[in-house]
Design a protein around this motif. Structure first.
Motif, PDB file in Angstrom:
ATOM      1  N   ARG A 149       9.928   6.226  13.230  1.00  0.00           N
ATOM      2  CA  ARG A 149       9.204   5.211  14.006  1.00  0.00           C
ATOM      3  C   ARG A 149       8.438   4.270  13.071  1.00  0.00           C
ATOM      4  NH1 ARG A 149       5.403   8.504  17.276  1.00  0.00           N
ATOM      5  NH2 ARG A 149       4.771   6.514  18.148  1.00  0.00           N
ATOM      6  N   PRO A 150       8.502   2.956  13.342  1.00  0.00           N
ATOM      7  CA  PRO A 150       7.790   1.987  12.493  1.00  0.00           C
ATOM      8  C   PRO A 150       6.289   2.260  12.383  1.00  0.00           C
ATOM      9  CG  PRO A 150       9.359   0.851  13.898  1.00  0.00           C
ATOM     10  CD  PRO A 150       9.344   2.289  14.354  1.00  0.00           C
ATOM     11  N   VAL A 151       5.639   2.692  13.452  1.00  0.00           N
ATOM     12  CA  VAL A 151       4.202   2.950  13.387  1.00  0.00           C
ATOM     13  C   VAL A 151       3.901   4.060  12.386  1.00  0.00           C
ATOM     14  CG1 VAL A 151       4.143   4.572  15.361  1.00  0.00           C
ATOM     15  CG2 VAL A 151       2.084   3.300  14.727  1.00  0.00           C
ATOM     16  N   VAL A 152       4.763   5.069  12.329  1.00  0.00           N
ATOM     17  CA  VAL A 152       4.565   6.165  11.374  1.00  0.00           C
ATOM     18  C   VAL A 152       4.787   5.669   9.952  1.00  0.00           C
ATOM     19  CG1 VAL A 152       5.359   8.462  10.666  1.00  0.00           C
ATOM     20  CG2 VAL A 152       5.096   7.923  13.101  1.00  0.00           C
ATOM     21  N   HIS A 153       5.786   4.824   9.752  1.00  0.00           N
ATOM     22  CA  HIS A 153       6.000   4.225   8.421  1.00  0.00           C
ATOM     23  C   HIS A 153       4.753   3.472   7.966  1.00  0.00           C
ATOM     24  CE1 HIS A 153      10.281   4.704   7.323  1.00  0.00           C
ATOM     25  NE2 HIS A 153      10.399   4.963   8.613  1.00  0.00           N
ATOM     26  N   ARG A 154       4.151   2.730   8.881  1.00  0.00           N
ATOM     27  CA  ARG A 154       2.958   1.949   8.528  1.00  0.00           C
ATOM     28  C   ARG A 154       1.796   2.866   8.134  1.00  0.00           C
ATOM     29  NH1 ARG A 154       2.242  -2.005  13.478  1.00  0.00           N
ATOM     30  NH2 ARG A 154       0.529  -2.851  12.214  1.00  0.00           N
ATOM     31  N   VAL A 155       1.601   3.955   8.875  1.00  0.00           N
ATOM     32  CA  VAL A 155       0.523   4.900   8.540  1.00  0.00           C
ATOM     33  C   VAL A 155       0.818   5.579   7.210  1.00  0.00           C
ATOM     34  CG1 VAL A 155      -0.672   7.009   9.253  1.00  0.00           C
ATOM     35  CG2 VAL A 155      -0.168   5.234  10.949  1.00  0.00           C
ATOM     36  N   LEU A 156       2.052   5.991   6.998  1.00  0.00           N
ATOM     37  CA  LEU A 156       2.416   6.613   5.717  1.00  0.00           C
ATOM     38  C   LEU A 156       2.203   5.650   4.551  1.00  0.00           C
ATOM     39  CD1 LEU A 156       5.639   8.559   6.758  1.00  0.00           C
ATOM     40  CD2 LEU A 156       3.429   9.550   6.102  1.00  0.00           C
ATOM     41  N   ASP A 157       2.522   4.361   4.761  1.00  0.00           N
ATOM     42  CA  ASP A 157       2.274   3.361   3.720  1.00  0.00           C
ATOM     43  C   ASP A 157       0.786   3.264   3.395  1.00  0.00           C
ATOM     44  OD1 ASP A 157       4.976   2.791   3.492  1.00  0.00           O
ATOM     45  OD2 ASP A 157       4.874   0.951   4.697  1.00  0.00           O
ATOM     46  N   LEU A 158      -0.066   3.353   4.419  1.00  0.00           N
ATOM     47  CA  LEU A 158      -1.519   3.322   4.193  1.00  0.00           C
ATOM     48  C   LEU A 158      -1.979   4.541   3.391  1.00  0.00           C
ATOM     49  CD1 LEU A 158      -2.727   2.169   7.709  1.00  0.00           C
ATOM     50  CD2 LEU A 158      -3.074   0.923   5.565  1.00  0.00           C
ATOM     51  N   VAL A 159      -1.426   5.698   3.713  1.00  0.00           N
ATOM     52  CA  VAL A 159      -1.788   6.921   2.982  1.00  0.00           C
ATOM     53  C   VAL A 159      -1.365   6.789   1.520  1.00  0.00           C
ATOM     54  CG1 VAL A 159      -1.336   9.406   2.773  1.00  0.00           C
ATOM     55  CG2 VAL A 159      -1.751   8.390   5.032  1.00  0.00           C
ATOM     56  N   ARG A 160      -0.145   6.294   1.304  1.00  0.00           N
ATOM     57  CA  ARG A 160       0.322   6.102  -0.080  1.00  0.00           C
ATOM     58  C   ARG A 160      -0.580   5.126  -0.823  1.00  0.00           C
ATOM     59  NH1 ARG A 160       5.211   5.586   2.658  1.00  0.00           N
ATOM     60  NH2 ARG A 160       6.374   7.526   2.612  1.00  0.00           N
ATOM     61  N   LEU A 161      -0.923   4.021  -0.167  1.00  0.00           N
ATOM     62  CA  LEU A 161      -1.800   3.016  -0.778  1.00  0.00           C
ATOM     63  C   LEU A 161      -3.114   3.657  -1.209  1.00  0.00           C
ATOM     64  CD1 LEU A 161      -2.245  -0.153  -1.216  1.00  0.00           C
ATOM     65  CD2 LEU A 161      -3.512  -0.017   0.928  1.00  0.00           C
ATOM     66  N   ARG A 162      -3.707   4.425  -0.329  1.00  0.00           N
ATOM     67  CA  ARG A 162      -4.986   5.079  -0.633  1.00  0.00           C
ATOM     68  C   ARG A 162      -4.849   6.031  -1.818  1.00  0.00           C
ATOM     69  NH1 ARG A 162     -10.437   5.920   1.326  1.00  0.00           N
ATOM     70  NH2 ARG A 162     -11.220   7.289  -0.274  1.00  0.00           N
ATOM     71  N   ASN A 163      -3.704   6.655  -1.937  1.00  0.00           N
ATOM     72  CA  ASN A 163      -3.499   7.642  -2.999  1.00  0.00           C
ATOM     73  C   ASN A 163      -3.138   7.047  -4.354  1.00  0.00           C
ATOM     74  OD1 ASN A 163      -4.051  10.175  -1.757  1.00  0.00           O
ATOM     75  ND2 ASN A 163      -2.178   9.932  -0.575  1.00  0.00           N
ATOM     76  N   VAL A 164      -2.607   5.820  -4.404  1.00  0.00           N
ATOM     77  CA  VAL A 164      -2.134   5.287  -5.690  1.00  0.00           C
ATOM     78  C   VAL A 164      -2.958   4.136  -6.248  1.00  0.00           C
ATOM     79  CG1 VAL A 164       0.248   6.008  -5.246  1.00  0.00           C
ATOM     80  CG2 VAL A 164      -0.432   3.673  -4.692  1.00  0.00           C
ATOM     81  N   GLU A 165      -3.711   3.441  -5.426  1.00  0.00           N
ATOM     82  CA  GLU A 165      -4.452   2.276  -5.918  1.00  0.00           C
ATOM     83  C   GLU A 165      -5.719   2.694  -6.656  1.00  0.00           C
ATOM     84  OE1 GLU A 165      -3.697  -0.966  -6.117  1.00  0.00           O
ATOM     85  OE2 GLU A 165      -1.734  -0.382  -5.332  1.00  0.00           O
ATOM     86  N   ARG A 166      -5.841   2.242  -7.895  1.00  0.00           N
ATOM     87  CA  ARG A 166      -7.023   2.547  -8.729  1.00  0.00           C
ATOM     88  C   ARG A 166      -8.319   2.057  -8.086  1.00  0.00           C
ATOM     89  NH1 ARG A 166      -8.515   2.056 -13.725  1.00  0.00           N
ATOM     90  NH2 ARG A 166      -8.858  -0.172 -13.523  1.00  0.00           N
ATOM     91  N   ALA A 167      -8.256   0.954  -7.381  1.00  0.00           N
ATOM     92  CA  ALA A 167      -9.467   0.354  -6.808  1.00  0.00           C
ATOM     93  C   ALA A 167     -10.242   1.335  -5.939  1.00  0.00           C
ATOM     94  CB  ALA A 167      -9.094  -0.891  -6.000  1.00  0.00           C
ATOM     95  N   PHE A 168      -9.547   2.299  -5.302  1.00  0.00           N
ATOM     96  CA  PHE A 168     -10.224   3.265  -4.431  1.00  0.00           C
ATOM     97  C   PHE A 168     -11.128   4.228  -5.203  1.00  0.00           C
ATOM     98  CE2 PHE A 168      -6.800   1.924  -1.560  1.00  0.00           C
ATOM     99  CZ  PHE A 168      -7.543   1.646  -0.432  1.00  0.00           C
ATOM    100  N   SER A 169     -11.080   4.185  -6.523  1.00  0.00           N
ATOM    101  CA  SER A 169     -11.996   4.983  -7.345  1.00  0.00           C
ATOM    102  C   SER A 169     -13.245   4.187  -7.706  1.00  0.00           C
ATOM    103  CB  SER A 169     -11.299   5.420  -8.644  1.00  0.00           C
ATOM    104  OG  SER A 169     -10.215   6.253  -8.340  1.00  0.00           O
TER     105      SER A 169
END
Length: 189
Positions: free
Chosen positions: A121-141
């Protein structure tokens, strides 16, 4: 704003707002655990627990759901998204009937084929993309800045050195815009 109660505790919602929220959850298929306390006898609020999946509470609106999860994933701390939330699960009335526990409504026991279908489902893809973003972007540190652009628009910006990750959410429409900046290069996702 925190609202003092008769017990001395403070809350976010006023009693009439709590009752409206409980009514909304029930209209969207959830259930309400009531405490039937002295407050109820005095005409006060007796809402103890709202049982509903987040996706169903938002009337299965994909954009609003993604906006809500984006705010959660851009907030301070370690975000927790349970599996039913990750899969944008709907209320499970059968589980409530079988268990007799109103809380079972948001604890669906997925089969492998249900997980596979949900992941498509596209909505799940979008949420998973947000989780990945949170986990890989240095800025969140780094540092989080929160701004209110107007009464219905929220902006959350994480920054660390030349890196930044910004979320802007229109709370009326559920529209989200995310921008990443690295060394002067900006990408909107």
């Amino acid at each position: 704003r925190r609202i003092p109660s008769r017990s001395g505790r403070t809350g976010i919602l006023r009693p009439r707002e709590m009752l409206r929220l409980a009514d909304l959850v029930e209209r969207r298929g959830g259930n309400v655990n009531r405490i039937l306390s002295d407050a109820h006898a005095d005409g006060g609020v007796d809402v103890h627990q709202l049982n509903c999946t987040y996706y169903s509470a938002l009337d299965r609106d994909d954009d609003r759901y993604v906006a809500a999860r984006a705010i959660q994933l851009f907030a301070h701390g370690i975000p927790q998204v349970y599996y039913v939330g990750l899969l944008a699960g709907e209320n499970d009335h059968q589980a409530v009937t079988e268990s007799g526990d109103g809380r079972s409504i948001n604890r669906h026991d997925y089969t492998v084929s249900e997980v596979e279908a949900a992941i498509r489902r596209p909505v799940v893809h979008r949420v998973l993309d947000l989780v990945r973003l949170r986990n890989v972007e240095r800025a969140f540190s780094g540092r989080l800045d929160v701004a209110t652009v107007d009464p219905a628009t929220l902006r959350l910006t994480w920054s660390l050195g030349a890196d930044a990750c910004e979320l802007e959410v229109d709370l009326r429409s559920g529209r989200t815009v995310i921008a990443k900046r690295h060394d002067g290069f900006e990408e909107r996702i």
